[in-house]
Design a protein around this motif. Structure first.
Motif, mmCIF file in Angstrom:
data_model
loop_
_atom_site.group_PDB
_atom_site.id
_atom_site.type_symbol
_atom_site.label_atom_id
_atom_site.label_comp_id
_atom_site.label_asym_id
_atom_site.label_seq_id
_atom_site.Cartn_x
_atom_site.Cartn_y
_atom_site.Cartn_z
ATOM 1 N N UNK A 161 0.853 -1.185 0.000
ATOM 2 C CA UNK A 161 0.000 0.000 0.000
ATOM 3 C C UNK A 161 0.892 1.239 0.000
ATOM 4 N N UNK A 162 0.509 2.229 -0.796
ATOM 5 C CA UNK A 162 1.304 3.452 -0.890
ATOM 6 C C UNK A 162 0.362 4.632 -1.113
ATOM 7 N N UNK A 163 0.793 5.806 -0.681
ATOM 8 C CA UNK A 163 -0.066 6.991 -0.686
ATOM 9 C C UNK A 163 0.633 8.149 -1.383
ATOM 10 N N UNK A 164 -0.148 8.934 -2.108
ATOM 11 C CA UNK A 164 0.285 10.239 -2.595
ATOM 12 C C UNK A 164 -0.611 11.289 -1.969
ATOM 13 N N UNK A 165 -0.041 12.363 -1.462
ATOM 14 C CA UNK A 165 -0.821 13.380 -0.760
ATOM 15 C C UNK A 165 -0.350 14.761 -1.199
ATOM 16 N N UNK A 166 -1.238 15.736 -1.129
ATOM 17 C CA UNK A 166 -0.873 17.092 -1.530
ATOM 18 C C UNK A 166 -1.181 17.397 -2.983
ATOM 19 N N UNK A 167 -2.135 16.675 -3.579
ATOM 20 C CA UNK A 167 -2.582 16.975 -4.941
ATOM 21 C C UNK A 167 -3.438 18.238 -4.919
ATOM 22 N N UNK A 168 -3.403 18.976 -6.020
ATOM 23 C CA UNK A 168 -4.254 20.165 -6.117
ATOM 24 C C UNK A 168 -5.263 20.050 -7.253
ATOM 25 N N UNK A 169 -5.217 18.951 -7.994
ATOM 26 C CA UNK A 169 -6.149 18.737 -9.097
ATOM 27 C C UNK A 169 -6.383 17.245 -9.260
ATOM 28 N N UNK A 170 -7.561 16.912 -9.761
ATOM 29 C CA UNK A 170 -7.853 15.524 -10.075
ATOM 30 C C UNK A 170 -7.374 15.109 -11.448
ATOM 31 N N UNK A 171 -6.817 16.053 -12.202
ATOM 32 C CA UNK A 171 -6.329 15.776 -13.548
ATOM 33 C C UNK A 171 -4.822 15.551 -13.515
ATOM 34 N N UNK A 172 -4.377 14.467 -14.126
ATOM 35 C CA UNK A 172 -2.946 14.177 -14.190
ATOM 36 C C UNK A 172 -2.375 14.672 -15.509
ATOM 37 N N UNK A 173 -1.126 15.137 -15.520
ATOM 38 C CA UNK A 173 -0.491 15.534 -16.783
ATOM 39 C C UNK A 173 -0.494 14.381 -17.784
ATOM 40 N N UNK A 174 -0.459 14.725 -19.050
ATOM 41 C CA UNK A 174 -0.601 13.725 -20.110
ATOM 42 C C UNK A 174 0.414 12.600 -19.991
ATOM 43 N N UNK A 175 1.643 12.941 -19.576
ATOM 44 C CA UNK A 175 2.688 11.923 -19.563
ATOM 45 C C UNK A 175 2.481 10.848 -18.495
ATOM 46 N N UNK A 176 1.613 11.112 -17.508
ATOM 47 C CA UNK A 176 1.362 10.112 -16.464
ATOM 48 C C UNK A 176 -0.120 9.766 -16.347
#
Length: 447
Positions: free
Chosen positions: A129-144
């Motif tokens: 299990x792993x977490x990413x935190x501190x996002x400011x948008x639900x949209x990811x850049x095209x490359x990811x």
């Protein structure tokens, strides 16, 4: 039901426009003095799932922000499984309510280096299990973007395979994934718990008294099932445990192809300007017993914080098990300190019976209260600067001014502590221009 209670219920309506309208009405009532909020207290919950994955209380991102305001949390964070669907809604609600907030996601990854060892997913070597935190948008850049979409797609494929297996076992009680399961989730991201609910509903439709059916399928005495059915949450957990977890007919043995690698997930997190966060279970697995080595590996692969769910690491009935768990909790917190990793804590709220917030007065947790508060301030500070000026933790600006981890952590923690909560904090930072100095920022925020 009072008007306020009805509005609070609407905060978790599946219709986003109703959620927005209900929140605005509640805010207006608060401005009129008809809704009051308690003073903030020194508690935080930085790991709350919402109904975009599964929240045991049915809370939306908006409802989570409202809960934090109504309960006087210093800060709150949402972390949904496999999706970023709630990020903007949550941050906008925090802006309106003047709540310190941060948003992220959680998923499982495959780590080749640990492919033969259990990590934090019991009985599943190499899966973590792993977490990413501190996002400011639900949209990811095209490359990811493909990584994010792949997580959602693989989760749906796994769900449908579970349904196929359980349908075969529970026949004539069956469910249709599109018709019966997807509508239980507001954005088409159901979990095992939604699938369980769909089966309970299907059994109730077919049998006026479904206890006999469940007694046969769960291999339990009818009297015991009748008693369990009265406890809706416990009954749902029982079905999930018997049918979908390890040993059950619906259990799917994980394979590397089912998950992104840790590297792929961290590239997604970093490209979105968010923070990679190591998730810790309880210190009993082969990997987690080496707390220092495990955290060092995570740091070398991009982790900048540690997530802990404290309640499961001290609040257990067995005295000897509690002693062991608390000892391991102390060990991981000490190891995180040596590596200058902020600690984010929370209750998850994705299983029935989990608390709204941890008991920071508990003897096992009280010594770490400030560490837990600082971890929340750290990710809030990052979120504020990333939203306001694009000067988050991984920005070239931050790396230039704070090349050393500890000093960078201290700065973002101080920003999170000092900044006014909500939209006022973002506006104040934006007023400083595109690239203020760290001293300018702290001076503007005051003491």
């Amino acid at each position: 039901m009072s008007d306020i209670a009805e509005l609070e219920k609407q905060l978790s309506d599946f219709d986003p426009s109703r959620r927005r309208e209900a929140l605005q009405t509640l805010v207006d009532l608060a401005r009129q003095g008809k809704v009051t909020f308690p003073p903030e207290t020194d508690v935080v919950n930085m790991h709350c799932h919402t109904f975009f994955s599964f929240n045991a209380y049915g809370y939306s991102p908006t409802a989570m922000a409202w809960l934090a305001k109504r309960r006087g949390f210093r800060a709150v964070g949402i972390v949904d499984f496999d999706v970023l669907d709630g990020v903007e809604e949550f941050l906008e609600a925090c802006d309106l309510l003047e709540v310190r907030g941060a948003a992220g996601l959680e998923t499982r990854v495959y780590i080749p280096e640990y492919g033969d060892r259990e990590i934090n997913s019991p009985g599943e070597p190499g899966i973590c299990y792993h977490i990413g935190i501190g996002f400011i948008s639900g949209q990811a850049p095209a490359e990811v973007a493909g990584t994010l979409e792949g997580m959602r797609r693989r989760a749906a494929q796994r769900n449908q395979e579970i349904v196929a297996r359980v349908n075969a076992y529970l026949d004539p009680v069956t469910v249709d994934y599109q018709r019966d399961v997807l509508p239980l989730s507001p954005a088409g991201n159901p979990t095992e718990r939604h699938i369980v609910l769909a089966y309970i509903q299907a059994a109730a439709r077919r049998y006026p008294d479904p206890a006999g059916f469940w007694a046969e399928k769960l291999a339990m005495p009818r009297s015991q099932v009748e008693e369990m059915i009265q406890d809706s949450a416990g009954f749902q957990n029982l079905i999930r445990s018997r049918l979908m977890k390890r040993g059950g007919v619906g259990y799917i043995t994980p394979s590397p192809a089912m998950f992104p690698t840790l590297g792929e997930l961290n590239r997604l997190i970093h490209a979105c300007g968010a923070l990679s966060c190591c998730a810790w279970l309880d210190g009993f697995s082969e990997t987690e017993r080496d707390a220092q080595g495990w955290l060092a590996f995570q740091v070398s692969n991009g982790a900048v914080a540690l997530n802990i769910v404290p309640d499961r690491n001290w609040n257990v009935a067995d005295e000897e098990l509690r002693r062991q768990k608390v000892a391991r909790l102390h060990e991981i917190i000490a190891a995180a300190g040596e590596l200058h990793l902020p600690i984010l804590v929370g209750t998850e709220m994705n299983s029935f019976g989990q608390k709204l917030v941890d008991d920071f007065d508990a003897p096992a947790l009280a010594p770490y209260r400030q560490r837990f508060l600082d971890g929340a301030y750290f990710v809030v500070g990052h979120t504020l600067l990333q939203r306001a000026l694009g000067l988050g933790y991984h920005s070239p600006w931050a790396r230039e001014h704070f090349p050393e981890r500890r000093r960078r952590n201290d700065f973002f923690t101080e920003v999170g502590r000092r900044a006014p909560a909500g939209a006022r904090g973002t506006a104040l930072l934006r007023s400083l221009g595109p690239s203020p100095s760290p001293q300018d920022i702290l001076r503007a925020l005051g003491s």
